[in-house]
Scaffold this motif. Structure first.
Motif, PDB file in Angstrom:
ATOM      1  N   PRO A 106      74.193  96.931  79.158  1.00 15.41           N
ATOM      2  CA  PRO A 106      74.260  98.345  79.543  1.00 15.41           C
ATOM      3  C   PRO A 106      74.510  98.475  81.039  1.00 15.41           C
ATOM      4  N   ASN A 148      75.605 107.873  79.802  1.00 12.15           N
ATOM      5  CA  ASN A 148      74.267 107.578  79.289  1.00 12.15           C
ATOM      6  C   ASN A 148      73.452 108.859  79.080  1.00 12.15           C
ATOM      7  N   ASP A 180      72.750 109.569  75.632  1.00 14.18           N
ATOM      8  CA  ASP A 180      71.845 108.661  74.925  1.00 14.18           C
ATOM      9  C   ASP A 180      70.474 108.779  75.581  1.00 14.18           C
ATOM     10  N   PRO A 202      66.577 109.056  76.770  1.00 16.66           N
ATOM     11  CA  PRO A 202      65.419 108.199  76.499  1.00 16.66           C
ATOM     12  C   PRO A 202      64.527 108.814  75.427  1.00 16.66           C
ATOM     13  N   LYS A 203      63.852 107.966  74.701  1.00 14.35           N
ATOM     14  CA  LYS A 203      62.889 108.433  73.690  1.00 14.35           C
ATOM     15  C   LYS A 203      61.486 108.398  74.282  1.00 14.35           C
ATOM     16  N   ARG A 228      62.093 108.806  83.336  1.00 13.83           N
ATOM     17  CA  ARG A 228      63.465 108.988  82.875  1.00 13.83           C
ATOM     18  C   ARG A 228      63.581 110.245  82.014  1.00 13.83           C
TER      19      ARG A 228
END
Lengths: 398, 398
Positions: free
Chosen positions: A296, A302, A305, A307-308, A324
């Motif tokens: 990555p 990004n 995509d 962050p969780k 983040r």
């Protein structure tokens, strides 16, 4: 004239009062005595970023709650130490406050309705903007005249050429719309500019519009529209921010999570990865070989995509991810509240006048992460690492 | 999973694009490239202070504009370097943006109307609170029950005594209302606690209510109501915040200035001054004598003597006053948006859960100002300073 306020710490050598005699030295009271003025200036300046057209926004309360829940809000023992009739009145006031909270939640709902009402009024202006930007329509004389006056007021020095003058003798037909409008606007918004690599620019210059939509449920989506380009086949890439159904303290909406569209990268055009190669030497045969792997890399894309939220127990990881998440949420806010409502002012730079300038940039907050971890590869192969160099990005085409 | 975002600075060795070829290296473009992510976290946390019930508030835009006007917002030369037809479209978009700005101002006006509408709904609850606090009424059984449930949910540890229980066998008649309710609430709100000296507490414990009112013109007043006390004869002390008539960028109201009531201090009870005495020795006669003078000192009551916006040219003074203006404005906001709407939660400490905890307290922002300047005195008298000691505050009574 009053004296500047000092950052004092009260000493506790006076006669007992309800204020200085908590039943124990619990976090509440010690927190209340912490010096905190230093933080006010920051908040002031943030408030001053005058771009909060949709100001009633979900807060990161849930996150903060998670962080602080274990630290503050516990009883100091003071309330419990009160005489019973006083405690009963305190409980009564808490009951009254519940009525207040219900009203606050209704107020926030009405503000959201108001935002949506005005969003509908803004939308035709955004559509006109998109047409002018993409060259499908020209602005009216009135719009140009109003905009020129605006520009003249803003520029105090006489040097800048008068917009609309034809000193280079170019015809409207030879230039379609405003080239790279959105990329230029994004690059003037610091939080976004940070994320945009030079390779990203090659893709982002194909942006034809950035739009916002409210969801049926609490939340919003950001819609990035692209012209045909060599990087991906998506014509729209969408990032969606969801709020929690239940409102938080003070009636605020609470940010829950975000999702992003999968980007259909064309072959070797994925801007979110780079190829690293390293020479390895076999310990037995002493032969070397080159191992390539996809890792990555930083890229604006990004953003899609996100962050969780952390699930595990590791506090270091959780902190990193929370940071983040906060950044990811802030980026969405910046796009929704600053970039989309006033894109032309970001393009020209006018919007920067109204931005906070953070003089004390804390670069230390961000670590240099150039040391890629390649341990997994060498372990797998029982090989020695000899060198580690980045060969090329897959998408370094112009 | 995406990589953490780095704090990169783009290098400028690539092919020319509209983004990397401004006509000159003007502040706009260099600003756009400054690392700025560090500031985002702060803003996030500030947003998360979930207490913004009246969230559409005037910003310090005018102040910031003054600061930054000379730095950014000037042309980078990029727009002027565009071909004429593109410049015309840019001007057209600026014209379209003016329509947007008018709508934004209307939106802000409607939000203010909504705030006022809900303020009218909140007011009966505030009046009930004042009556319970001052012991002129008791809460209803329903209110107590609702509040007790609220308290039980909040406290996870079983230690805290159940409010309303009569384990100390005290009767409601022996305690009037909730003693020192407002002082206790204020001392849990960090920005206010900072200002409250131990002497101030003796006066502030006589607070019977803190209320807010909107002005006819844009702005609000904070009304501090006091019981009869030994410090001053005022029964109300009012601080008024005025906004500018014209809305700012993004339609926000802009803070203009504040005024405060004059406090009618009783003799030797002025908490905002202290008496300093110093021994002086006459150079000729060698005789010593004690000179006393009244000097301003820190006190919450300086809040009612707000700083005036700087008029002169001295930049250091202007910066200092601006900082104090920002703090003064922030204090008003904190009282209006946090303390008044949720005073019981400040009293119990519950509201602290939802406050930002600033881990990086920048104490360096505030200088120690213990070195009083007494030069004027010694110059006047042609005397030598021998010692300089603080003898007493005039109001050190209990």
């Amino acid at each position: 004239m009053s004296e500047p306020i000092r950052n004092k710490k009260p000493d506790i050598t006076t006669a007992p009062t309800p204020q200085n005699t908590p039943a124990n030295n619990a976090p509440i009271s010690s927190h209340a005595q912490q010096p905190g003025i230093a933080s006010i200036k920051e908040e002031d300046l943030d408030r001053a970023t005058a771009a909060s057209i949709f100001a009633q926004n979900p807060k990161l309360v849930s996150m903060i709650q998670g962080k602080l829940g274990s630290l503050v809000g516990r009883s100091s023992g003071y309330v419990e130490s009160l005489p019973a009739p006083v405690r009963r009145r305190v409980a009564g006031l808490q009951g009254v406050q519940q009525e207040h909270s219900k009203l606050e939640a209704k107020f926030q709902e009405e503000v959201l309705e108001l935002e949506k009402k005005y969003f509908a009024k803004f939308t035709p202006l955004y559509e006109k903007r998109a047409k002018i930007v993409n060259g499908t329509t020209e602005p009216s004389e009135e719009e140009v005249k109003a905009g020129e006056q605006d520009g003249e007021e803003a520029s105090e020095d006489g040097e800048s050429g008068k917009p609309g003058s034809t000193d280079k003798d170019e015809s409207a037909e030879s230039f379609k719309g405003i080239p790279e409008f959105w990329l230029s606007a994004m690059k003037n918004q610091v939080s976004l500019a940070e994320l945009i690599t030079q390779n990203d620019e090659q893709a982002l210059k194909h942006l034809t519009d950035i739009r916002m939509e409210y969801l049926e449920q609490p939340g919003f989506r950001l819609i990035f529209e692209f012209a045909d380009n060599e990087f991906f086949s998506n014509r729209t890439i969408i990032k969606t921010y969801y709020y929690q159904e239940e409102s938080g303290y003070g009636g605020d909406f609470i940010y829950d999570h975000a999702t992003g569209d999968k980007i259909a990268w064309k072959s070797d055009k994925d801007l979110t990865v780079k190829i690293e190669s390293k020479k390895q030497r076999n310990k037995n045969t002493k032969q070397t070989r080159v191992v390539r792997k996809t890792v990555p890399t930083e890229s604006f894309f990004n953003f899609f995509d996100p962050p969780k939220a952390p699930v595990g127990e590791d506090e270091d990881v959780a902190e990193d991810v929370e940071e983040r998440l906060e950044l990811d949420y802030q980026l969405g806010e910046d796009i929704k509240e600053k970039l989309i409502p006033r894109a032309i002012d970001w393009f020209t730079g006018k919007a920067l006048q109204f931005e906070e300038v953070d003089e004390e940039l804390e670069e230390g907050d961000f670590e240099d992460e150039d040391d890629e971890e390649d341990d997994d590869v060498s372990e797998d192969r029982d090989d020695e690492d000899e060198s580690d160099e980045e060969v090329s990005r897959p998408s370094s085409s112009p």
